[in-house]
Enzyme design. Structure first.
Site, mmCIF file in Angstrom:
data_model
loop_
_atom_site.group_PDB
_atom_site.id
_atom_site.type_symbol
_atom_site.label_atom_id
_atom_site.label_comp_id
_atom_site.label_asym_id
_atom_site.label_seq_id
_atom_site.Cartn_x
_atom_site.Cartn_y
_atom_site.Cartn_z
ATOM 1 N N GLY B 12 8.379 -9.293 -1.802
ATOM 2 C CA GLY B 12 7.931 -8.538 -2.968
ATOM 3 C C GLY B 12 8.785 -7.296 -3.130
ATOM 4 O O GLY B 12 9.081 -6.605 -2.151
ATOM 5 N N CYS B 13 9.207 -7.082 -4.351
ATOM 6 C CA CYS B 13 10.058 -5.918 -4.615
ATOM 7 C C CYS B 13 9.646 -5.317 -5.959
ATOM 8 O O CYS B 13 10.461 -5.111 -6.850
ATOM 9 C CB CYS B 13 11.521 -6.343 -4.613
ATOM 10 N N ARG B 47 9.926 -13.158 -7.370
ATOM 11 C CA ARG B 47 9.648 -14.273 -8.254
ATOM 12 C C ARG B 47 10.797 -14.475 -9.229
ATOM 13 O O ARG B 47 11.197 -15.579 -9.519
ATOM 14 C CB ARG B 47 8.362 -13.958 -9.034
ATOM 15 N N ILE B 137 -2.497 8.132 2.202
ATOM 16 C CA ILE B 137 -3.315 8.938 3.114
ATOM 17 C C ILE B 137 -3.421 8.263 4.468
ATOM 18 O O ILE B 137 -3.892 7.129 4.561
ATOM 19 C CB ILE B 137 -4.736 9.161 2.557
ATOM 20 N N GLU B 191 -4.706 -0.656 -15.418
ATOM 21 C CA GLU B 191 -3.962 -1.839 -15.827
ATOM 22 C C GLU B 191 -4.549 -2.413 -17.108
ATOM 23 O O GLU B 191 -5.675 -2.073 -17.499
ATOM 24 C CB GLU B 191 -4.014 -2.871 -14.706
ATOM 25 N N ASP B 202 -11.732 -3.625 -6.109
ATOM 26 C CA ASP B 202 -10.721 -2.978 -5.275
ATOM 27 C C ASP B 202 -11.373 -2.060 -4.238
ATOM 28 O O ASP B 202 -11.060 -2.117 -3.048
ATOM 29 C CB ASP B 202 -9.768 -2.186 -6.191
ATOM 30 N N LYS B 206 -11.625 -2.229 0.077
ATOM 31 C CA LYS B 206 -11.295 -1.123 0.980
ATOM 32 C C LYS B 206 -12.505 -0.751 1.844
ATOM 33 O O LYS B 206 -12.353 -0.435 3.021
ATOM 34 C CB LYS B 206 -10.817 0.066 0.160
HETATM 35 N N1 LIG Z 1 1.066 -0.187 -6.632
HETATM 36 C C1 LIG Z 1 0.335 0.603 -5.861
HETATM 37 O O1 LIG Z 1 0.171 1.781 -6.146
HETATM 38 C C2 LIG Z 1 -0.298 0.052 -4.605
HETATM 39 C C3 LIG Z 1 -1.034 0.922 -3.780
HETATM 40 C C4 LIG Z 1 -1.591 0.421 -2.594
HETATM 41 C C5 LIG Z 1 -1.421 -0.914 -2.283
HETATM 42 N N2 LIG Z 1 -0.736 -1.742 -3.140
HETATM 43 C C6 LIG Z 1 -0.606 -3.135 -2.775
HETATM 44 O O2 LIG Z 1 0.762 -3.436 -2.598
HETATM 45 C C7 LIG Z 1 0.998 -4.789 -2.956
HETATM 46 C C8 LIG Z 1 2.120 -4.848 -3.981
HETATM 47 O O3 LIG Z 1 1.743 -4.097 -5.118
HETATM 48 P P1 LIG Z 1 2.792 -3.736 -6.269
HETATM 49 O O4 LIG Z 1 2.113 -2.753 -7.133
HETATM 50 O O5 LIG Z 1 4.101 -3.383 -5.673
HETATM 51 O O6 LIG Z 1 2.898 -5.135 -7.044
HETATM 52 P P2 LIG Z 1 4.013 -5.576 -8.133
HETATM 53 O O7 LIG Z 1 4.681 -4.385 -8.716
HETATM 54 O O8 LIG Z 1 3.336 -6.543 -9.032
HETATM 55 O O9 LIG Z 1 5.106 -6.357 -7.269
HETATM 56 C C9 LIG Z 1 4.872 -7.629 -6.736
HETATM 57 C C10 LIG Z 1 6.181 -8.160 -6.208
HETATM 58 O O10 LIG Z 1 5.942 -9.420 -5.589
HETATM 59 C C11 LIG Z 1 6.869 -10.387 -6.137
HETATM 60 N N3 LIG Z 1 6.230 -11.704 -6.121
HETATM 61 C C12 LIG Z 1 5.147 -12.110 -6.810
HETATM 62 N N4 LIG Z 1 4.857 -13.396 -6.506
HETATM 63 C C13 LIG Z 1 5.787 -13.779 -5.597
HETATM 64 C C14 LIG Z 1 6.034 -15.005 -4.910
HETATM 65 N N5 LIG Z 1 5.254 -16.064 -5.081
HETATM 66 N N6 LIG Z 1 7.088 -15.048 -4.068
HETATM 67 C C15 LIG Z 1 7.888 -13.974 -3.891
HETATM 68 N N7 LIG Z 1 7.700 -12.818 -4.526
HETATM 69 C C16 LIG Z 1 6.657 -12.732 -5.365
HETATM 70 C C17 LIG Z 1 7.191 -9.907 -7.518
HETATM 71 O O11 LIG Z 1 8.438 -10.435 -7.909
HETATM 72 P P3 LIG Z 1 9.145 -10.002 -9.285
HETATM 73 O O12 LIG Z 1 9.654 -8.600 -9.055
HETATM 74 O O13 LIG Z 1 10.224 -10.984 -9.433
HETATM 75 O O14 LIG Z 1 8.061 -10.044 -10.323
HETATM 76 C C18 LIG Z 1 7.231 -8.405 -7.308
HETATM 77 O O15 LIG Z 1 8.495 -7.998 -6.821
HETATM 78 C C19 LIG Z 1 -0.341 -5.333 -3.439
HETATM 79 O O16 LIG Z 1 -1.003 -5.945 -2.357
HETATM 80 C C20 LIG Z 1 -1.092 -4.089 -3.821
HETATM 81 O O17 LIG Z 1 -2.505 -4.233 -3.719
HETATM 82 C C21 LIG Z 1 -0.155 -1.274 -4.276
#
Ligand SMILES: NC(=O)c1ccc[n+]([C@@H]2O[C@H](COP(=O)([O-])OP(=O)(O)OC[C@H]3O[C@@H](n4cnc5c(N)ncnc54)[C@H](OP(=O)(O)O)[C@@H]3O)[C@@H](O)[C@H]2O)c1
Ligand SMILES: NC(=O)c1ccc[n+]([C@@H]2O[C@H](COP(=O)([O-])OP(=O)(O)OC[C@H]3O[C@@H](n4cnc5c(N)ncnc54)[C@H](OP(=O)(O)O)[C@@H]3O)[C@@H](O)[C@H]2O)c1
Lengths: 429, 429
Positions: B12-13, B47, B137, B191, B202, B206
């Site tokens: 994931g990126c 993805r 945190i 969102e 969510d 937690k």
């Molecule tokens: N965002 C926050 O503030 C935050 C805070 C705490 C925890 N989290 C947690 O961190 C995690 C990621 O969050 P995010 O906000 O970074 O999500 P995001 O922006 O939607 O990024 C998801 C990434 O996963 C990739 N992906 C999706 N399906 C995939 C697959 N089948 N195979 C390989 N790669 C795949 C996507 O690829 P593409 O780039 O090609 O779409 C994207 O790079 C989640 O569990 C979330 O709950 C996020």
């Protein structure tokens, strides 16, 4: 689960040590489950052997701490005696005899942390001391471990409960310093000799420890600029209120804007009432951390007291015991960054200066000229006067401490300035 | 210092992953010094392979996450894809192929934490997830490690920034729920589909994770009572203000007074303005922890966002890499206490209930009788009325949720009660 117990030598059984012993007994099953083996109190070193100590088997009590540490079968030494000696020698002896060490001793860690860490590394043992800074508040572990992938730029905190109690009293009741100190003493918040707290020696030791961990740099106690809070007056609080501020004794560890050096200092300062540290009441502690990726974090809780401090000691004890069982050591000292520690003169902040001046035309212009000549830019000036006497309150923009000191010296040389009645830094904006 | 780098596979990126990659590159030297060996980004699974990703070598990018995880030379897998599948299978595959795992995936951890931990233990690897709760945190490490020698009795926190932003807006501007949500959406705090946040899915995930760690007990997502905040009205905020309170969406994990069971719940609640959680503004998170020895602690900071969440991920990455180098694993899952999780009916708290009633004599007596019959003792009643319509606001003393539910059902059956317009729990006193 291993059944041979890990053996713990408790050095000191006072305010903190007695609570450590109590919790080790009452929560033995939980500790066993969390460590993966039982822990056993193998000996308790004290000064007065005949003192009755509730819950402590008298057969464990000894006045010969050295012999206890040298027994050879001790897994962990918990040092809660305090002071430099014999604590220092006991800790190094513990390492030499194969034990890991948990300590709550900020004075010793601030003064001799480097040598003690080196001894720990030499013998492949752990030295943990979460309780040494801000009592029960998890702070050293979060800074060292949770933020290990981040870049900490500033640590700013209230790390001495006694002085926060006194300042909070002054703020809420309008009392003077002495009156508030007397109340703190009567309530047991201040010791009979309050010097270590009110002259900020205690806070300075904590600042040295925090700066070292935050910046991966060796920060010695002598590197910390220290100013106590005995000169803070009710008038200062009145001025602070006028600016929407209160006054706190702050420990501030900062990375310079260019990242090439760090500073550490402890002094009273005005902070805006809207800052999270402003609402830290009574003897509580709180530490505000700013890092590049995480942003602003705050940690809040009781900074002292037997049980809270014992909580931190026991958290370390569990970690150190787990490390021993796993044949590993935890993340120890880290001073790889080796940043220079700049002197106070290079600290850049804002200032609140109160001047007694002659009440005649042209004084403000004269004073303003002095500030300008020293490169200190003025934010606001408030002028008030009666009967030929007047006062000026100047709040500056950000300037170096050296420039401010030069300004103040020059102001003192002016005929029209009768005196500089207070200088206080303004932080947290 | 070892020179063979530790290899990291980034799954994931997106918001978080791109920041993890950026910091790994820009702060490579610091990470090397803190870990004791260099870390190398060995592959990045996404993805959409053709998307331009600043600072990421296109040669590292793959859509075949499974193949990356199975390569066999990966030391640590960082899972920041989110959701249940394929994340779950990728994590277990990672363990099977010898990697440790760092994840930010609260949904997955709350649902399948037990199985994932078991897989980690089976293969002697680490599973760390500081970023899964309250973003930047430090919370999981302090609860699991710093408080390992203490007994945690309550964890109460604001763990969802989106809903805190909305409630804060409603509080400060008098806006209704929909208006505040629209603003949160426009500003990117909510969102397009805000269900997971506003219906508290969510926060419930937690709460399950926090309760499990705090009480050394398996707490499943189904064990968490969940109530969203879409029904909170401007009128509720007005009532709260009248009581010196505000409204927050709280995750509350509690040990029962007799210590024999625990509860976990998420719902909007009134808390006094003097409570430290009341002043948590905007999208910030804060968690209040009460333990036997340490007393009251609070942890505050940004609960989400790419860089803050990456800070937590990287802290875990450093720890996991250090553990690997030392041939050890960190303190993992701990559910030895196996306390039963009681249903919501057994939770004991206070309640604020607004009733629309007929404006005639004797109504208050009738209502009071219903409360008394259900063993719910009334603290205060406020009565107001006009034109044959009246309202009653009742604040109770502490009572079980089941008793309160029984009371409300009986009230609804009264002829003189036209409706129960709101029921809200009162916490933090
Ligand atoms: N965002 C926050 O503030 C935050 C805070 C705490 C925890 N989290 C947690 O961190 C995690 C990621 O969050 P995010 O906000 O970074 O999500 P995001 O922006 O939607 O990024 C998801 C990434 O996963 C990739 N992906 C999706 N399906 C995939 C697959 N089948 N195979 C390989 N790669 C795949 C996507 O690829 P593409 O780039 O090609 O779409 C994207 O790079 C989640 O569990 C979330 O709950 C996020
Ligand atoms: N108290 C707090 O709230 C707090 C908070 C954070 C950190 N700390 C740190 O914790 C440490 C202990 O503080 P404390 O308040 O518990 O101190 P304390 O109440 O004065 O207790 C000191 C203990 O050490 C024993 N002791 C003194 N000299 C000794 C010697 N030469 N050999 C063996 N035992 C000796 C004393 O024995 P007797 O009992 O026979 O006198 C006493 O049991 C200090 O480093 C302090 O800075 C304390």
């Amino acid at each position: 689960m291993r059944t041979r117990p890990l053996k713990v030598a408790l050095l000191g059984c006072g305010v903190v040590g007695s609570e450590v012993a109590r919790i080790m007994t009452t929560h033995a099953d939980d500790l066993t489950a969390r460590i993966g083996a039982p822990v056993e109190l193998a000996g308790v070193a004290v000064r007065r052997p005949s003192k009755v100590r509730a819950g402590i088997d008298p057969a464990l009590v000894t006045t010969d701490a050295t012999a206890l540490v040298k027994r050879g079968d001790i897994d962990v030494v918990v040092e809660v005696i305090g002071g430099i000696e014999p604590a220092r020698t006991l800790i190094t002896t513990a390492f030499e005899h194969g034990a890991s060490v948990v300590s709550a001793n900020k004075a010793l860690l601030a003064q001799d942390g480097a040598a003690l860490h080196a001894a720990a590394v030499e013998h492949g043992r752990d030295l943990y001391y979460e309780a040494a800074v801000a009592g029960a508040i998890p702070l050293i572990r979060p800074l060292r471990e949770s933020l290990a992938g981040d870049k900490i730029n500033r640590v700013m905190g209230i790390v001495n409960g006694t002085t926060n109690f006194i300042l909070d009293k002054m703020d809420s009741t309008g009392a003077g310093y002495q009156e508030a100190l007397d109340e703190a003493t009567a309530l047991g918040y201040a010791e009979a000799d309050p010097t270590a707290d009110v002259e900020a020696f205690d806070a300075a030791a904590k600042a040295a420890i925090l700066a070292g961990i935050a910046f991966h740099t060796r920060v010695r106690l002598d590197d910390v600029y220290r100013e106590g809070m005995t000169e803070v007056t009710a008038a200062d609080f009145a001025s602070a209120k006028g600016m929407g501020c209160t006054i706190k004794l702050l420990a501030i560890c900062e990375r310079a804007a260019d990242g090439g050096s760090v500073t550490a200092r402890v002094h009273p300062a005005m902070i805006p009432l809207t800052h999270p540290l402003a609402s830290v009441r009574g003897a509580y502690n709180a530490v505000f951390v700013e890092s590049e990726a995480a942003g602003q974090l705050m940690f809040y809780g009781p900074g002292a007291g037997g049980a809270p401090t014992a909580s931190a000691v026991l958290g370390d004890l569990v970690a150190v015991c787990r490390n021993r069982l796993g044949g590993a050591t935890g993340p120890g000292d880290s001073a790889y960054a080796q940043l220079p520690v700049s002197p106070m003169g290079e600290v850049v902040t804002r200032y609140h200066i109160s001047l007694d001046v002659a009440d005649k035309p042209g004084v403000l212009a004269q004073v303003a000229t002095v500030f300008a000549e020293h490169g200190v830019s003025i934010d606001t000036v408030r002028q008030s006067g009666k009967d030929g006497e007047a006062s000026l309150v100047v709040v500056t923009h950000r300037a170096s401490d050296a420039s401010l000191a030069g300004t103040v010296e020059a102001l003192r040389g002016l005929d029209t300035v009768r005196g500089v009645s207070s200088i206080m830094r303004v932080e947290g904006e």
